[in-house]
Design a protein around this motif. Structure first.
Motif, PDB file in Angstrom:
ATOM      1  N   SER A 100      -4.633-115.537  -5.803  1.00  0.00           N
ATOM      2  CA  SER A 100      -5.335-115.378  -7.060  1.00  0.00           C
ATOM      3  C   SER A 100      -5.062-116.176  -8.282  1.00  0.00           C
ATOM      4  N   TYR A 101      -4.603-116.666  -8.778  1.00  0.00           N
ATOM      5  CA  TYR A 101      -4.081-117.409  -9.548  1.00  0.00           C
ATOM      6  C   TYR A 101      -4.029-119.531  -9.052  1.00  0.00           C
ATOM      7  N   ARG A 102      -4.951-119.396  -9.480  1.00  0.00           N
ATOM      8  CA  ARG A 102      -4.792-120.772  -9.692  1.00  0.00           C
ATOM      9  C   ARG A 102      -3.346-121.457  -9.888  1.00  0.00           C
ATOM     10  N   ARG A 103      -3.597-121.940 -10.952  1.00  0.00           N
ATOM     11  CA  ARG A 103      -2.082-122.485 -11.781  1.00  0.00           C
ATOM     12  C   ARG A 103      -0.973-122.374 -10.940  1.00  0.00           C
ATOM     13  N   ALA A 104      -0.655-121.138 -10.301  1.00  0.00           N
ATOM     14  CA  ALA A 104       0.441-121.093  -9.936  1.00  0.00           C
ATOM     15  C   ALA A 104       0.024-121.661  -8.117  1.00  0.00           C
ATOM     16  N   ASP A 105      -0.870-121.822  -7.347  1.00  0.00           N
ATOM     17  CA  ASP A 105      -1.098-122.529  -5.920  1.00  0.00           C
ATOM     18  C   ASP A 105      -0.482-123.746  -6.107  1.00  0.00           C
ATOM     19  N   ARG A 106      -1.444-124.542  -7.791  1.00  0.00           N
ATOM     20  CA  ARG A 106      -1.553-125.828  -7.719  1.00  0.00           C
ATOM     21  C   ARG A 106       0.518-126.203  -7.866  1.00  0.00           C
ATOM     22  N   PHE A 107       0.719-125.655  -8.406  1.00  0.00           N
ATOM     23  CA  PHE A 107       2.690-125.945  -8.402  1.00  0.00           C
ATOM     24  C   PHE A 107       3.402-125.550  -7.326  1.00  0.00           C
ATOM     25  N   PHE A 108       2.813-123.930  -6.325  1.00  0.00           N
ATOM     26  CA  PHE A 108       3.261-124.109  -5.467  1.00  0.00           C
ATOM     27  C   PHE A 108       2.827-124.950  -3.530  1.00  0.00           C
ATOM     28  N   ASN A 109       1.683-125.585  -3.738  1.00  0.00           N
ATOM     29  CA  ASN A 109       1.060-125.996  -2.933  1.00  0.00           C
ATOM     30  C   ASN A 109       1.866-126.766  -2.014  1.00  0.00           C
ATOM     31  N   VAL A 152      -0.673-119.772   4.047  1.00  0.00           N
ATOM     32  CA  VAL A 152      -1.847-120.436   4.076  1.00  0.00           C
ATOM     33  C   VAL A 152      -3.647-119.592   4.453  1.00  0.00           C
ATOM     34  N   THR A 153      -3.474-118.650   5.359  1.00  0.00           N
ATOM     35  CA  THR A 153      -5.088-117.774   5.841  1.00  0.00           C
ATOM     36  C   THR A 153      -5.012-116.785   5.230  1.00  0.00           C
ATOM     37  N   MET A 154      -3.991-116.238   4.091  1.00  0.00           N
ATOM     38  CA  MET A 154      -4.192-115.145   3.444  1.00  0.00           C
ATOM     39  C   MET A 154      -4.761-115.300   1.425  1.00  0.00           C
ATOM     40  N   ARG A 155      -4.254-116.768   2.033  1.00  0.00           N
ATOM     41  CA  ARG A 155      -4.915-117.476   0.402  1.00  0.00           C
ATOM     42  C   ARG A 155      -6.047-117.732   0.791  1.00  0.00           C
ATOM     43  N   GLU A 156      -6.939-118.054   2.013  1.00  0.00           N
ATOM     44  CA  GLU A 156      -8.267-118.269   1.645  1.00  0.00           C
ATOM     45  C   GLU A 156      -8.871-117.094   1.679  1.00  0.00           C
ATOM     46  N   GLY A 157      -8.613-116.171   2.127  1.00  0.00           N
ATOM     47  CA  GLY A 157      -8.783-114.424   2.365  1.00  0.00           C
ATOM     48  C   GLY A 157      -8.443-113.663   0.793  1.00  0.00           C
ATOM     49  N   ALA A 158      -7.781-114.551   0.135  1.00  0.00           N
ATOM     50  CA  ALA A 158      -7.454-114.066  -1.447  1.00  0.00           C
ATOM     51  C   ALA A 158      -8.677-114.648  -2.223  1.00  0.00           C
ATOM     52  N   ALA A 160     -11.497-115.488  -1.429  1.00  0.00           N
ATOM     53  CA  ALA A 160     -12.457-114.616  -0.792  1.00  0.00           C
ATOM     54  C   ALA A 160     -13.187-113.519  -1.029  1.00  0.00           C
ATOM     55  N   PHE A 161     -12.324-112.730  -2.203  1.00  0.00           N
ATOM     56  CA  PHE A 161     -12.652-111.904  -2.462  1.00  0.00           C
ATOM     57  C   PHE A 161     -14.292-111.435  -3.173  1.00  0.00           C
ATOM     58  N   ASP A 162     -14.761-110.216  -3.101  1.00  0.00           N
ATOM     59  CA  ASP A 162     -15.356-110.502  -3.876  1.00  0.00           C
ATOM     60  C   ASP A 162     -15.703-109.815  -5.386  1.00  0.00           C
ATOM     61  N   PRO A 163     -15.730-110.160  -6.194  1.00  0.00           N
ATOM     62  CA  PRO A 163     -15.499-109.712  -7.636  1.00  0.00           C
ATOM     63  C   PRO A 163     -16.297-108.285  -8.081  1.00  0.00           C
ATOM     64  N   ARG A 164     -17.475-108.158  -7.503  1.00  0.00           N
ATOM     65  CA  ARG A 164     -18.050-106.788  -7.621  1.00  0.00           C
ATOM     66  C   ARG A 164     -17.254-105.974  -7.262  1.00  0.00           C
ATOM     67  N   TYR A 165     -16.372-105.712  -5.803  1.00  0.00           N
ATOM     68  CA  TYR A 165     -15.539-105.348  -5.512  1.00  0.00           C
ATOM     69  C   TYR A 165     -14.561-104.293  -6.968  1.00  0.00           C
ATOM     70  N   ALA A 166     -13.814-105.823  -7.100  1.00  0.00           N
ATOM     71  CA  ALA A 166     -12.834-105.267  -8.310  1.00  0.00           C
ATOM     72  C   ALA A 166     -13.285-104.261  -8.878  1.00  0.00           C
ATOM     73  N   PRO A 186      -9.642-103.879   3.557  1.00  0.00           N
ATOM     74  CA  PRO A 186     -10.533-104.146   3.788  1.00  0.00           C
ATOM     75  C   PRO A 186     -11.166-105.473   4.034  1.00  0.00           C
ATOM     76  N   GLN A 187     -11.247-106.203   2.829  1.00  0.00           N
ATOM     77  CA  GLN A 187     -12.101-107.651   2.409  1.00  0.00           C
ATOM     78  C   GLN A 187     -10.617-109.182   3.101  1.00  0.00           C
ATOM     79  N   LEU A 188      -9.520-108.232   3.009  1.00  0.00           N
ATOM     80  CA  LEU A 188      -8.793-109.676   4.378  1.00  0.00           C
ATOM     81  C   LEU A 188      -8.049-109.198   5.250  1.00  0.00           C
ATOM     82  N   GLN A 189      -9.575-108.079   5.768  1.00  0.00           N
ATOM     83  CA  GLN A 189      -8.897-107.580   7.322  1.00  0.00           C
ATOM     84  C   GLN A 189      -9.196-108.978   8.321  1.00  0.00           C
ATOM     85  N   PRO A 190     -10.556-109.049   7.905  1.00  0.00           N
ATOM     86  CA  PRO A 190     -10.505-110.617   9.140  1.00  0.00           C
ATOM     87  C   PRO A 190      -9.185-111.443   9.049  1.00  0.00           C
ATOM     88  N   TYR A 191      -9.013-111.771   7.953  1.00  0.00           N
ATOM     89  CA  TYR A 191      -7.973-112.421   7.741  1.00  0.00           C
ATOM     90  C   TYR A 191      -6.355-112.153   8.392  1.00  0.00           C
TER      91      TYR A 191
END
Lengths: 269, 246
Positions: A100-109, A152-158, A160-166, A186-191
């Motif tokens: 969800s937070y791209r900056r945190a992702d860049r730092f912690f990747n 790694v899996t759940m990051r992909e899931g997040a 892919a969140f559809d902003p319209r539902y949020a 429910p959006q994360l379920q497949p992941y």
């Protein structure tokens, strides 16, 4: 998702009574074939290091009756469950935050990549050295091995969140709990399903190593013991018993849960 | 149930809204856009495609806070806002009824929705999942969700696009019947003049981008008098007042 021409009738299920049993029959036939092959091989090349199925079955019955097998199975299963829960919860939270937070992702990747590549054995040895030969260190070490994969899996899931539902949830003022239950999970379920599938398989293998190195009970400990006694029949008996337990969990718990979670998807007719 | 402060209009006063494109070019979408929607009035924002109608709605919904200016919401109904988007935006993993109830505040979750579902012809669809509905039915479910919350203000963003004209017309009548049961301050975005003429008390006409208000067109006639003959008269006088608009 929505079809303009749909009339609103649910998809039909197959009506034949034999059709659902067919996959199960195939599995049974396939396993029986393997058993026959093993039995043949063991009679053709008799050896103490390669016992026939009957010898393994004898150990199973004997240790099962004495209560030794169920005890060690139970201990290992508890460790698998504990590590699985810890790894899934922590990994999902970290993964969703990073997604969800791209900056945190860049730092912690780089951290994620580092932990993905540390061998399981190193984490286990270090955990035992730093935290002592105790249960918490054992379970923690297994969880730390699995967490990066979940992240790694759940990051992909997040991602892919559809902003319209949020947005819908914001406008209709969903409570944080409702948002989690009805929008995010429910959006994360497949992941989650993918992470748990690969997770259970990986975790129970690592749990055996943890038990071998620093615990005095569990399937891993027993296998180490029988390795020193050179008792292959017992090693196979414990392995098969645990694989069977994991299969039952997959069939009776994981698959029905998954079917329930995906019941809203339109099934191909 | 008239709460304290009833009668406050929806007041919009947006000084400017600009977007920055990927290449760093800034585009002004709205400029000095100000209008009012009176309490209990059904208003339409009418303007050419791409003039910034949806942008205005996103600002009013609180989804876009990066703008200059201010707006004031009507009070009452727990100060709730309801919306019907262009897409139905139903949660695919919840049934129609669950989708509607989830939008309600906790103390209203158990209310009787039979009448609302019946008015919208959804009584038999309550336990279906959105993927089992046609687009027209999914739009009705989205309408049900919006009206079930009994909001202080209702926003509609071209809720009848990409439907065939017959279905769209049917939905417009359904919208009117649920709205008349509880007249709510409503603002609908559309580029369909006939639709605006049929539904609204007042049409707010916008200019091409950057959008500002060109003028108002009041439709004072009660809705059941708006037959084809009257509608064509209304359209004619609209075109006289706003030549070239839309």
């Amino acid at each position: 998702m929505n079809q303009p021409d749909g009339t609103g009738t649910p998809a039909h299920r197959p009506t034949s009574s034999l059709a659902p049993a067919l996959p199960a029959l195939t599995v049974i036939a396939s396993l029986l074939g393997l058993l026959v092959l093993w039995s043949l091989a063991a009679t053709l090349w008799p050896s103490r290091a390669f016992p026939p199925p009957q010898a393994v079955w004898q150990v199973l019955v004997q240790d099962g009756a004495s209560g030794e097998l169920p005890y060690h199975l139970g201990v290992t299963l508890a460790r698998v469950a504990a590590s699985f829960v810890v790894a899934m919860v922590l990994g999902s939270v970290i993964g969703v935050l990073l997604g969800s937070y791209r900056r945190a992702d860049r730092f912690f990747n780089p951290w994620v990549i580092l932990f993905l590549n540390i061998p399981a054995l190193v984490i286990i040895v270090l955990a035992y050295i730093w935290f002592g030969l105790n249960e918490a260190a054992a379970i923690g070490a297994v969880a730390v091995n699995k967490i990066p994969n979940v992240v790694v899996t759940m990051r992909e899931g997040a991602r892919a969140f559809d902003p319209r539902y949020a947005e819908m949830a914001t406008i209709y003022r969903f409570s944080p709990l409702d948002r989690l239950r009805h929008v995010i999970l429910p959006q994360l379920q497949p992941y989650i399903a993918a992470a748990s599938r690969s997770g259970i398989a990986l975790i129970w293998k690592i749990v055996l190593v943890v038990e071998l190195l620093g615990r005095s009970n569990g399937v891993g400990f027993q296998i180490y013991l029988y390795f020193q006694l050179f008792d292959v029949a017992a090693i196979l008996a414990y392995t098969l018993a645990f694989v069977a337990v994991m299969l039952v969990i997959e069939l009776l718990l994981v698959q029905p849960l998954e079917r329930h979670a995906t019941r809203w998807r339109r099934r191909p007719a | 149930m008239q709460p304290v402060g009833a009668g406050v209009p929806l007041r919009v006063d947006i000084a400017e809204k600009t977007f920055k494109s990927a290449e760093g070019v800034s585009v002004t979408a709205l400029k000095e856009l100000s209008f009012e929607v009176r309490q209990g009035e059904f208003a339409c924002l009418l303007g050419p495609s791409g003039c910034g109608k949806s942008t205005t709605l996103r600002i009013l919904l609180g989804l876009d806070r990066d703008f200059q200016g201010s707006f004031q919401m009507p009070v009452g109904g727990g100060n709730r806002t309801a919306v019907v988007f262009q897409e139905p935006t139903l949660l695919p993993w919840r049934t129609v009824e669950q989708n509607v109830r989830l939008a309600l505040p906790k103390d209203m979750r158990g209310v009787d929705l039979d009448r609302l579902f019946k008015t919208l012809g959804l009584s038999d669809m309550r336990t279906l999942f959105p993927s089992e509905l046609s687009l027209g039915l999914a739009r009705r479910a989205a309408l049900a969700r919006a009206f079930a919350t009994e909001p202080a203000v209702l926003f509609l963003d071209e809720p009848f696009v990409s439907l065939d004209e017959q279905t769209a017309e049917r939905l417009r009548h359904l919208l009117l019947s649920v709205w008349s049961a509880r007249p709510t301050t409503a603002l609908m975005v559309t580029h369909n003049l006939r639709e605006a003429m049929m539904l609204s008390d007042r049409i707010i006409v916008l200019s091409p981008r950057p959008a500002h208000v060109i003028g108002y067109f009041d439709v004072r006639l009660p809705r059941h008098y708006r037959n084809p003959q009257v509608m064509s008269d209304l359209l004619r006088s609209f075109h006289q007042k706003f030549p070239g608009a839309v």
